[in-house]
Design a protein around this motif. Sequence first.
Motif, PDB file in Angstrom:
ATOM      1  N   MET A 211      11.301  27.288 -29.216  1.00 54.49           N
ATOM      2  CA  MET A 211      12.588  27.662 -29.742  1.00 54.49           C
ATOM      3  C   MET A 211      13.372  26.627 -30.575  1.00 54.49           C
ATOM      4  O   MET A 211      14.218  27.154 -31.682  1.00 54.49           O
ATOM      5  CB  MET A 211      13.575  27.706 -28.212  1.00 54.49           C
ATOM      6  N   THR A 212      13.087  25.348 -30.647  1.00 51.57           N
ATOM      7  CA  THR A 212      13.770  24.204 -31.497  1.00 51.57           C
ATOM      8  C   THR A 212      13.080  24.680 -32.842  1.00 51.57           C
ATOM      9  O   THR A 212      13.887  24.675 -33.738  1.00 51.57           O
ATOM     10  CB  THR A 212      13.234  23.011 -31.141  1.00 51.57           C
ATOM     11  N   SER A 214      11.788  27.363 -34.196  1.00 51.20           N
ATOM     12  CA  SER A 214      12.393  28.475 -34.757  1.00 51.20           C
ATOM     13  C   SER A 214      13.702  28.743 -35.308  1.00 51.20           C
ATOM     14  O   SER A 214      14.275  29.075 -36.100  1.00 51.20           O
ATOM     15  CB  SER A 214      12.383  29.869 -33.800  1.00 51.20           C
ATOM     16  N   ARG A 215      14.690  27.771 -34.433  1.00 51.75           N
ATOM     17  CA  ARG A 215      16.047  27.488 -34.807  1.00 51.75           C
ATOM     18  C   ARG A 215      16.093  26.683 -36.255  1.00 51.75           C
ATOM     19  O   ARG A 215      17.179  26.646 -37.157  1.00 51.75           O
ATOM     20  CB  ARG A 215      16.731  26.643 -33.872  1.00 51.75           C
ATOM     21  N   ILE A 216      14.967  25.710 -36.487  1.00 58.48           N
ATOM     22  CA  ILE A 216      15.306  24.689 -37.588  1.00 58.48           C
ATOM     23  C   ILE A 216      14.266  25.247 -38.875  1.00 58.48           C
ATOM     24  O   ILE A 216      14.408  24.636 -39.985  1.00 58.48           O
ATOM     25  CB  ILE A 216      14.988  23.280 -37.020  1.00 58.48           C
ATOM     26  N   GLN A 217      13.490  26.094 -38.656  1.00 56.15           N
ATOM     27  CA  GLN A 217      12.408  26.430 -39.715  1.00 56.15           C
ATOM     28  C   GLN A 217      12.780  27.299 -40.938  1.00 56.15           C
ATOM     29  O   GLN A 217      12.554  27.221 -41.855  1.00 56.15           O
ATOM     30  CB  GLN A 217      11.270  27.167 -39.108  1.00 56.15           C
ATOM     31  N   GLU A 220      18.543  28.579 -43.563  1.00 58.05           N
ATOM     32  CA  GLU A 220      19.670  28.635 -43.429  1.00 58.05           C
ATOM     33  C   GLU A 220      20.137  27.133 -42.906  1.00 58.05           C
ATOM     34  O   GLU A 220      19.339  26.308 -42.102  1.00 58.05           O
ATOM     35  CB  GLU A 220      20.281  29.426 -42.129  1.00 58.05           C
ATOM     36  N   LEU A 222      21.982  23.846 -41.154  1.00 51.76           N
ATOM     37  CA  LEU A 222      22.597  23.730 -39.816  1.00 51.76           C
ATOM     38  C   LEU A 222      23.991  23.878 -39.790  1.00 51.76           C
ATOM     39  O   LEU A 222      24.584  23.395 -40.705  1.00 51.76           O
ATOM     40  CB  LEU A 222      22.084  22.326 -39.168  1.00 51.76           C
ATOM     41  N   ASP A 265      23.353  17.053 -36.737  1.00 51.34           N
ATOM     42  CA  ASP A 265      23.388  17.522 -35.317  1.00 51.34           C
ATOM     43  C   ASP A 265      22.732  16.785 -34.225  1.00 51.34           C
ATOM     44  O   ASP A 265      21.547  16.423 -34.336  1.00 51.34           O
ATOM     45  CB  ASP A 265      22.432  18.944 -35.560  1.00 51.34           C
ATOM     46  N   LEU A 268      19.609  17.548 -32.201  1.00 47.09           N
ATOM     47  CA  LEU A 268      18.323  17.607 -32.976  1.00 47.09           C
ATOM     48  C   LEU A 268      17.835  16.370 -33.321  1.00 47.09           C
ATOM     49  O   LEU A 268      16.510  16.075 -33.317  1.00 47.09           O
ATOM     50  CB  LEU A 268      18.391  18.510 -34.244  1.00 47.09           C
ATOM     51  N   LYS A 352      15.878  19.286 -42.692  1.00 47.61           N
ATOM     52  CA  LYS A 352      17.276  19.796 -42.649  1.00 47.61           C
ATOM     53  C   LYS A 352      18.564  18.895 -42.614  1.00 47.61           C
ATOM     54  O   LYS A 352      19.596  19.326 -42.983  1.00 47.61           O
ATOM     55  CB  LYS A 352      17.343  20.488 -41.036  1.00 47.61           C
TER      56      LYS A 352
END
Length: 399
Positions: A211-212, A214-217, A220, A222, A265, A268, A352
């Motif tokens: 999940m982490t 997929s959020r940062i790959q 877009e 952060l 963030d 993260l 990121k």
Amino acid sequence: MEVELVAALTGLAGLAIGLATGLAVRVSERAQRVQAPAPPQHALPPGVASVLSVLRSSAVVVDGEDRVLRSSSAARAFGMVSGDRLVVDELVAMARLVRRDGEIRETEIQVGPSRGRRADGRWFQVRVAPLGSHGLVLVLAEDLTDMRRVEAIRRDFVANVSHELKTPVGALSLLAETVEGAADDPEAVRRFSGRMQNEAVRLTNLVQDLMTLSRIQGDEPLPELHPVALDELIVEAIDRSQTKASAKDIEITAGGQHGLKVRADDELLVNAIRNLIDNAVAYSPENTRVVVATRRCEDQHVEITVTDQGIGIPESELERIFERFYRVDPARSRQTGGTGLGLAIVKHVTTKHGGEVTVWSKEGSGSTFTIRLPLLDPVRPPVPAAVRENRDNGREAKP
Ligand code: ADP
């Protein structure tokens, strides 16, 4: 005497005429060559050139003799055209077939230095169609290379995730059966349910890491970056790794410069630092030390280093360890409960945040991972007094 003179003059005149004739023939030959009509060519039908110039595909128009009348720069750059020839045999053959029967044809081709090796070269979806009625043929080629690469990565990723899920799920199912069979033996039930809990934790960690990632790959940015004090972040990260470190009598210490801030963030970034500390602990023997340090660099960046006295990483593996699911020693990683995603997460988190992660390691001696990030509120160099004075008076300083 007169006769001799006349003879000589006649000879000279003959020579001159001969020379003049020779010259005239040469000039005429050259003129003929210059004015020789170009081989029969058909101009592009009106409007075609402007349509081709707005297309995103590589485009080539060949005439009735397979000569290229027009080609986009992409078609040349990708090696489909050289001089006035199509150099990909399949395309030449298709153009001839299309010219013969007027049927539109489609195919996929590979163009590149090492055709035949699937991994190299570029892949194109090609459409070949007749253009007008003078034997002209249009070749349009859509570059599929990036799409194929993404597809391959996605396929690999799904295969890897399925494989990673299969192991704990399989173990859970086996353990559940064993527990059922050992219902009369409370000690065995306790032991097996402990192992079930471990597998459940492994599953949870894997899902959490996925999940982490997929959020940062994605591309877009952060959404929520705010000023974060590194000292607090590091204390928090060490805290989260403490249980595992204590179990191996590994001491984790924090050092370096204090009071540094970055825009981040915080969840993260704690996650990334904790991943590095977890690894340092996992790949170190008992009774060793892990040091987390911060340093302000000259170029308005900060460096967070995590150093261990562990097993180290072979030089040949250093390039690959940031890849998803890549492990130097898969058995050891599973044994320590690793998901194989920790360093991939660290890499994406730092990128990121406008930074990078690097590694130094020596087998048998230990490793140092360094996260480098832009420093928040970098202190500007002191303004010279004269400039300050002028500015305060509302005037610009003279250079
Ligand atoms: P894992 O969950 O397997 O630890 P990571 O992505 O965190 O996955 O790390 C990838 C691999 O890099 C590990 O399997 C291990 O082989 C190697 N590695 C990472 N950190 C260290 C370290 N501090 N010392 C030795 N090897 C390491």
